[in-house]
Design an enzyme around this catalytic site. Structure first.
Site, PDB file in Angstrom:
ATOM      1  N   ASP A  72       0.823  -1.212   0.000  1.00 35.09           N
ATOM      2  CA  ASP A  72       0.000   0.000   0.000  1.00 35.09           C
ATOM      3  C   ASP A  72       0.858   1.263   0.000  1.00 35.09           C
ATOM      4  O   ASP A  72       2.076   1.206   0.208  1.00 35.09           O
ATOM      5  CB  ASP A  72      -0.961  -0.003   1.197  1.00 35.09           C
ATOM      6  CG  ASP A  72      -0.313  -0.488   2.497  1.00 35.09           C
ATOM      7  OD1 ASP A  72       0.934  -0.412   2.606  1.00 35.09           O
ATOM      8  OD2 ASP A  72      -1.035  -0.938   3.390  1.00 35.09           O
ATOM      9  N   ASN A 141      -7.369  -3.530  14.153  1.00 33.02           N
ATOM     10  CA  ASN A 141      -8.744  -3.808  13.724  1.00 33.02           C
ATOM     11  C   ASN A 141      -8.800  -4.978  12.736  1.00 33.02           C
ATOM     12  O   ASN A 141      -9.810  -5.188  12.080  1.00 33.02           O
ATOM     13  CB  ASN A 141      -9.361  -2.550  13.090  1.00 33.02           C
ATOM     14  CG  ASN A 141      -8.622  -2.107  11.829  1.00 33.02           C
ATOM     15  OD1 ASN A 141      -7.694  -2.776  11.368  1.00 33.02           O
ATOM     16  ND2 ASN A 141      -9.044  -0.982  11.262  1.00 33.02           N
ATOM     17  N   HIS A 143      -7.040  -5.323   9.976  1.00 37.04           N
ATOM     18  CA  HIS A 143      -6.783  -5.049   8.552  1.00 37.04           C
ATOM     19  C   HIS A 143      -5.482  -5.713   8.104  1.00 37.04           C
ATOM     20  O   HIS A 143      -4.565  -5.913   8.896  1.00 37.04           O
ATOM     21  CB  HIS A 143      -6.806  -3.544   8.237  1.00 37.04           C
ATOM     22  CG  HIS A 143      -5.630  -2.745   8.689  1.00 37.04           C
ATOM     23  ND1 HIS A 143      -5.674  -1.374   8.825  1.00 37.04           N
ATOM     24  CD2 HIS A 143      -4.362  -3.094   9.020  1.00 37.04           C
ATOM     25  CE1 HIS A 143      -4.503  -0.937   9.210  1.00 37.04           C
ATOM     26  NE2 HIS A 143      -3.687  -1.942   9.343  1.00 37.04           N
ATOM     27  N   GLU A 148      -9.567  -2.235   5.321  1.00 43.36           N
ATOM     28  CA  GLU A 148     -10.201  -1.942   6.601  1.00 43.36           C
ATOM     29  C   GLU A 148     -11.490  -2.760   6.767  1.00 43.36           C
ATOM     30  O   GLU A 148     -12.073  -3.210   5.765  1.00 43.36           O
ATOM     31  CB  GLU A 148     -10.547  -0.445   6.649  1.00 43.36           C
ATOM     32  CG  GLU A 148      -9.352   0.491   6.464  1.00 43.36           C
ATOM     33  CD  GLU A 148      -8.432   0.561   7.687  1.00 43.36           C
ATOM     34  OE1 GLU A 148      -8.368  -0.403   8.471  1.00 43.36           O
ATOM     35  OE2 GLU A 148      -7.750   1.591   7.842  1.00 43.36           O
TER      36      GLU A 148
HETATM   37  P1  PGA Z   1       2.343  -1.921  12.514  1.00 46.89           P
HETATM   38  O1  PGA Z   1       1.168  -1.878  11.463  1.00 46.89           O
HETATM   39  O2  PGA Z   1       3.327  -2.904  12.020  1.00 46.89           O
HETATM   40  O3  PGA Z   1       2.902  -0.511  12.533  1.00 46.89           O
HETATM   41  O4  PGA Z   1       1.724  -2.333  13.821  1.00 46.89           O
HETATM   42  C1  PGA Z   1       0.651  -3.069  10.974  1.00 46.89           C
HETATM   43  C2  PGA Z   1      -0.571  -2.789  10.144  1.00 46.89           C
HETATM   44  O5  PGA Z   1      -1.257  -1.780  10.384  1.00 46.89           O
HETATM   45  O6  PGA Z   1      -0.872  -3.596   9.258  1.00 46.89           O
END
Ligand code: PGA
Length: 246
Positions: A72, A141, A143, A148
């Site tokens: 992304d 959450n 994702h 999302e």
């Molecule tokens: P993080 O993010 O590695 O900074 O916890 C993971 C994500 O949001 O997929």
């Protein structure tokens, strides 16, 4: 341990996770020097990238013939913006190894026609033969990429409105909250699920609930990571905190 088709490994600390993750990537690159590698950003894979840089410096592996596709990118940030995922990849991996930047792809969050950019990105992944190994983190959450919680699983690369939870979780990266983009381009769940192999890493108690739902919950687009239960080759690397509710 195997649960709901997911191959789960639990480690005592994040150094062990980084070494195990880097070993899987290395083994894949060595067995296929033309590997198509799907990459993730965020805090979770940082130590794995450091370990891969160490292994590269020791001469264990080369990135010279591999292609990478990131999950992304924020909409509205230039490649040079310090919080763009492009910059993250340059700083944390690309500038330290022998990858050709011509072979390292991220969605262009400044494309004039963003819908077309999503189509182009999906086509580039297909033209490369699809992703061999996809690295994933997971959001609090549930994702994966920036897919999302929603009433559907998106099949292709698309534009997404970031959830309040994601905005909160990533706000620490921006000096001023107002500078944080609220939209992004992300691979779809279908794009991710077509990867031949998936390696998901999660650390810390803040991920425990998302991990428990991913592993034990119903397959449900409000819990996007749950789709991984129907993928044939998913490895999950967890620390004890992230595994505390499974
Ligand atoms: P993080 O993010 O590695 O900074 O916890 C993971 C994500 O949001 O997929």
């Amino acid at each position: 341990m195997i649960k709901n088709n997911l191959n789960i490994h639990i480690f005592n600390n994040s150094e062990q996770i980084a070494k195990a993750a880097a070993a899987i990537v290395t083994e894949q690159v060595l067995s296929n020097p033309n590997l198509v590698l799907g990459l993730a950003t965020g805090a979770t894979p940082l130590e794995m990238y450091s370990e891969l840089i160490n292994l590269y410096k020791k001469g264990v592996l080369s990135f010279s013939n591999i292609k990478t596709f990131n999950l992304d990118e924020y909409i509205g940030l230039s490649k040079k913006h310090p919080q763009s995922y492009y910059q993250y990849m340059v700083n944390n991996l690309f500038s330290h190894v022998d990858i050709s930047l011509d072979n390292a792809y991220l969605p262009n969050g400044l494309a004039k026609d963003l819908e077309q950019e999503c189509k182009n990105y999906e086509n580039m992944i297909s033209a490369a033969g699809g992703i061999d190994l996809q690295i994933l983190g997971i959001g609090r959450n549930g994702h994966i990429g920036f897919n999302e919680p929603s009433n559907i699983f998106q099949t292709r690369t698309h534009i997404v409105e970031l959830s309040e939870d994601t905005l909160k979780a990533n706000a620490y990266l921006f000096d001023n909250n107002k500078d944080m983009p609220h939209t992004a381009i992300t691979m779809g769940i279908g794009t991710i699920a077509r990867a031949k192999r998936i390696l998901l890493i999660a650390k810390g108690v803040s991920k425990a609930e998302a991990i428990a739902k991913m592993i034990n919950g119903n397959i449900d687009p409000y819990n996007q990571a749950s789709i991984l239960q129907i993928h044939p080759n998913v490895t999950v690397l967890l620390d004890r905190d992230a595994a505390s509710q499974i």
